[in-house]
Design a protein around this motif. Sequence first.
Motif, PDB file in Angstrom:
ATOM      1  N   MET A   1       8.575  20.551  61.031  1.00 43.49           N
ATOM      2  CA  MET A   1       7.872  21.378  60.256  1.00 43.49           C
ATOM      3  C   MET A   1       8.294  21.210  58.781  1.00 43.49           C
ATOM      4  SD  MET A   1       5.783  23.016  62.287  1.00 43.49           S
ATOM      5  CE  MET A   1       5.118  24.425  61.244  1.00 43.49           C
ATOM      6  N   SER A   2       8.899  19.975  58.518  1.00 45.49           N
ATOM      7  CA  SER A   2       8.818  19.653  57.050  1.00 45.49           C
ATOM      8  C   SER A   2       7.528  19.789  56.272  1.00 45.49           C
ATOM      9  CB  SER A   2       9.688  18.566  56.676  1.00 45.49           C
ATOM     10  OG  SER A   2      11.192  18.880  57.185  1.00 45.49           O
ATOM     11  N   ALA A   3       7.606  20.186  55.044  1.00 46.34           N
ATOM     12  CA  ALA A   3       6.397  20.279  54.209  1.00 46.34           C
ATOM     13  C   ALA A   3       5.434  21.226  54.769  1.00 46.34           C
ATOM     14  CB  ALA A   3       5.896  18.880  54.018  1.00 46.34           C
ATOM     15  N   PHE A   4       5.534  22.020  55.502  1.00 43.30           N
ATOM     16  CA  PHE A   4       4.494  23.015  56.176  1.00 43.30           C
ATOM     17  C   PHE A   4       4.068  23.687  55.135  1.00 43.30           C
ATOM     18  CE2 PHE A   4       4.068  27.427  57.914  1.00 43.30           C
ATOM     19  CZ  PHE A   4       2.839  27.252  58.621  1.00 43.30           C
ATOM     20  N   MET A   5       2.628  23.613  55.137  1.00 51.23           N
ATOM     21  CA  MET A   5       1.830  24.355  54.087  1.00 51.23           C
ATOM     22  C   MET A   5       2.186  23.814  52.583  1.00 51.23           C
ATOM     23  SD  MET A   5       1.112  28.023  55.466  1.00 51.23           S
ATOM     24  CE  MET A   5      -0.156  28.423  54.348  1.00 51.23           C
ATOM     25  N   ALA A   6       2.621  22.818  52.375  1.00 49.15           N
ATOM     26  CA  ALA A   6       3.068  22.192  50.998  1.00 49.15           C
ATOM     27  C   ALA A   6       1.876  22.111  50.232  1.00 49.15           C
ATOM     28  CB  ALA A   6       3.916  20.779  51.255  1.00 49.15           C
ATOM     29  N   GLN A   7       1.918  22.599  49.090  1.00 52.43           N
ATOM     30  CA  GLN A   7       0.648  22.857  48.136  1.00 52.43           C
ATOM     31  C   GLN A   7       0.618  21.518  46.936  1.00 52.43           C
ATOM     32  OE1 GLN A   7       0.151  26.577  47.015  1.00 52.43           O
ATOM     33  NE2 GLN A   7       1.243  27.651  48.678  1.00 52.43           N
TER      34      GLN A   7
ATOM     35  N   LEU B   1       5.104  17.020  61.056  1.00 60.79           N
ATOM     36  CA  LEU B   1       5.365  16.956  59.434  1.00 60.79           C
ATOM     37  C   LEU B   1       4.000  17.296  58.796  1.00 60.79           C
ATOM     38  CD1 LEU B   1       7.044  15.374  57.096  1.00 60.79           C
ATOM     39  CD2 LEU B   1       5.385  13.590  57.686  1.00 60.79           C
ATOM     40  N   GLY B   2       4.073  18.033  57.566  1.00 58.30           N
ATOM     41  CA  GLY B   2       3.061  18.148  56.940  1.00 58.30           C
ATOM     42  C   GLY B   2       2.158  19.267  57.610  1.00 58.30           C
ATOM     43  N   ASP B   3       2.366  20.060  58.466  1.00 58.74           N
ATOM     44  CA  ASP B   3       1.419  20.888  59.060  1.00 58.74           C
ATOM     45  C   ASP B   3       0.908  21.757  58.099  1.00 58.74           C
ATOM     46  OD1 ASP B   3       1.102  21.829  62.211  1.00 58.74           O
ATOM     47  OD2 ASP B   3       0.643  23.568  60.686  1.00 58.74           O
TER      48      ASP B   3
ATOM     49  N   LYS C   1      10.666   6.556  61.017  1.00 57.81           N
ATOM     50  CA  LYS C   1       9.751   7.061  62.154  1.00 57.81           C
ATOM     51  C   LYS C   1       9.192   8.671  61.859  1.00 57.81           C
ATOM     52  CE  LYS C   1      11.719   4.124  65.718  1.00 57.81           C
ATOM     53  NZ  LYS C   1      12.500   4.066  66.761  1.00 57.81           N
ATOM     54  N   VAL C   2       7.923   8.941  62.238  1.00 56.24           N
ATOM     55  CA  VAL C   2       7.598  10.516  62.137  1.00 56.24           C
ATOM     56  C   VAL C   2       7.471  10.740  63.531  1.00 56.24           C
ATOM     57  CG1 VAL C   2       5.696  11.794  61.513  1.00 56.24           C
ATOM     58  CG2 VAL C   2       6.501  10.007  59.871  1.00 56.24           C
ATOM     59  N   ALA C   3       7.773  11.691  64.147  1.00 60.11           N
ATOM     60  CA  ALA C   3       7.789  12.096  65.482  1.00 60.11           C
ATOM     61  C   ALA C   3       6.433  12.521  65.919  1.00 60.11           C
ATOM     62  CB  ALA C   3       9.032  13.352  65.775  1.00 60.11           C
ATOM     63  N   SER C   4       5.683  13.239  64.947  1.00 52.20           N
ATOM     64  CA  SER C   4       4.396  13.714  65.233  1.00 52.20           C
ATOM     65  C   SER C   4       4.089  14.175  63.718  1.00 52.20           C
ATOM     66  CB  SER C   4       4.338  14.565  66.231  1.00 52.20           C
ATOM     67  OG  SER C   4       4.884  15.828  66.034  1.00 52.20           O
ATOM     68  N   LEU C   5       2.593  14.132  63.571  1.00 50.16           N
ATOM     69  CA  LEU C   5       2.185  14.902  62.501  1.00 50.16           C
ATOM     70  C   LEU C   5       1.572  16.091  62.758  1.00 50.16           C
ATOM     71  CD1 LEU C   5       0.297  11.733  60.782  1.00 50.16           C
ATOM     72  CD2 LEU C   5       2.368  12.856  60.067  1.00 50.16           C
ATOM     73  N   GLY C   6       1.659  17.372  61.722  1.00 45.71           N
ATOM     74  CA  GLY C   6       1.139  18.617  62.024  1.00 45.71           C
ATOM     75  C   GLY C   6      -0.331  18.548  61.807  1.00 45.71           C
ATOM     76  N   ALA C   7      -0.954  19.749  61.811  1.00 48.22           N
ATOM     77  CA  ALA C   7      -2.510  19.769  61.816  1.00 48.22           C
ATOM     78  C   ALA C   7      -2.702  19.533  60.596  1.00 48.22           C
ATOM     79  CB  ALA C   7      -2.693  21.480  62.149  1.00 48.22           C
ATOM     80  N   ASP C   8      -4.077  18.646  60.333  1.00 50.75           N
ATOM     81  CA  ASP C   8      -4.545  18.180  59.143  1.00 50.75           C
ATOM     82  C   ASP C   8      -3.655  17.297  58.242  1.00 50.75           C
ATOM     83  OD1 ASP C   8      -7.058  18.327  57.969  1.00 50.75           O
ATOM     84  OD2 ASP C   8      -6.151  19.575  56.482  1.00 50.75           O
ATOM     85  N   CYS C   9      -2.723  16.783  58.599  1.00 49.93           N
ATOM     86  CA  CYS C   9      -1.769  15.737  57.983  1.00 49.93           C
ATOM     87  C   CYS C   9      -2.078  14.568  58.609  1.00 49.93           C
ATOM     88  CB  CYS C   9      -0.259  16.018  58.261  1.00 49.93           C
ATOM     89  SG  CYS C   9       0.709  15.192  57.222  1.00 49.93           S
ATOM     90  N   ILE C  10      -2.416  13.413  57.788  1.00 53.32           N
ATOM     91  CA  ILE C  10      -2.746  12.035  58.230  1.00 53.32           C
ATOM     92  C   ILE C  10      -1.889  10.878  57.476  1.00 53.32           C
ATOM     93  CG2 ILE C  10      -5.026  12.760  58.990  1.00 53.32           C
ATOM     94  CD1 ILE C  10      -6.244  11.484  56.327  1.00 53.32           C
ATOM     95  N   GLU C  11      -1.863   9.855  57.924  1.00 53.97           N
ATOM     96  CA  GLU C  11      -1.319   8.965  57.117  1.00 53.97           C
ATOM     97  C   GLU C  11      -2.577   8.251  56.073  1.00 53.97           C
ATOM     98  OE1 GLU C  11       0.442   5.518  59.185  1.00 53.97           O
ATOM     99  OE2 GLU C  11       0.804   4.270  57.523  1.00 53.97           O
ATOM    100  N   LYS C  12      -2.180   7.878  54.779  1.00 55.53           N
ATOM    101  CA  LYS C  12      -3.092   7.461  53.985  1.00 55.53           C
ATOM    102  C   LYS C  12      -2.527   6.107  53.273  1.00 55.53           C
ATOM    103  CE  LYS C  12      -4.639  12.065  52.550  1.00 55.53           C
ATOM    104  NZ  LYS C  12      -5.284  12.885  51.232  1.00 55.53           N
ATOM    105  N   GLU C  13      -3.536   5.425  52.703  1.00 52.04           N
ATOM    106  CA  GLU C  13      -3.259   4.356  51.886  1.00 52.04           C
ATOM    107  C   GLU C  13      -2.306   4.644  50.828  1.00 52.04           C
ATOM    108  OE1 GLU C  13      -5.855   0.915  49.134  1.00 52.04           O
ATOM    109  OE2 GLU C  13      -6.638   2.836  49.803  1.00 52.04           O
ATOM    110  N   MET C  14      -1.360   3.660  50.788  1.00 51.10           N
ATOM    111  CA  MET C  14      -0.138   3.423  49.587  1.00 51.10           C
ATOM    112  C   MET C  14      -0.906   2.802  48.351  1.00 51.10           C
ATOM    113  SD  MET C  14       2.750   4.653  48.838  1.00 51.10           S
ATOM    114  CE  MET C  14       4.201   4.621  49.905  1.00 51.10           C
TER     115      MET C  14
END
Length: 227
Positions: free
Chosen positions: A138-144, A158-160, A172-185
């Motif tokens: 749950m790191s970066a949960f609701m991070a604005q 991560l980033g829920d 490694k990322v164990a799993s992404l939270g709701a609405d968090c996606i990988e993006k282009e660097m």
Amino acid sequence: MSVAKLDLKAIGVRGVNAALHDLPKGSNETQWVIENPMGQHNIACGLDAPIEVTLSGHAGFYCGGMNKEATITVKGHSGVGTGENMMSGVIRVTGNASESAGATGHGGLLIIEGDASSRCGISMKGLDIVVGGSVGHMSAFMAQSGHLVVCGDAGDALGDSIYEAILFVRGKVASLGADCIEKEMRPKHLAKLTELLEAAGFDADPAEFRRYGSARKLYNFDIDNAY
């Protein structure tokens, strides 16, 4: 320049914080060492001056909370809520940090040389966090807004429910939270990541990181505020 020392064992947390809060504006006493912190809670909270404070040992809960301008170094581990709601300045933890490091932080730079536990950067609002090791679930949960850099791995969710904060993870990322996606660097992200790693003093290759952020499906936002 001389370094002033405060013995927490002798004067307690209230005495330490009062001495730092009572410094007059423009004071030449800018270098401070807190001896015997003994893992006590609320050390160096609410500082509001460009001073440098070093804790010669472990800190308990909320060390450096609400910090403005000060540079705080914890030579050891720190407890829950390190740098909570900090506004500016720099906090460095040479060991590990417990839960909710940098929670709700509005600005400044939080550096954790070891690992950070769960909810690192929860609801961060402009703070930058660089973690030399891994972060818990749950790191970066609701991070604005702001940036979370993880040189190790990230735990589950991560980033829920993330808003517009930007996350960089090398491992490694164990799993992404709701609405968090990988993006282009993109080049601007590599530039920002390089800047943050250099500020933290970490020798890591930015090209090894991946970027994560919001899919923008859970909230209504103003496009002018999007990265």
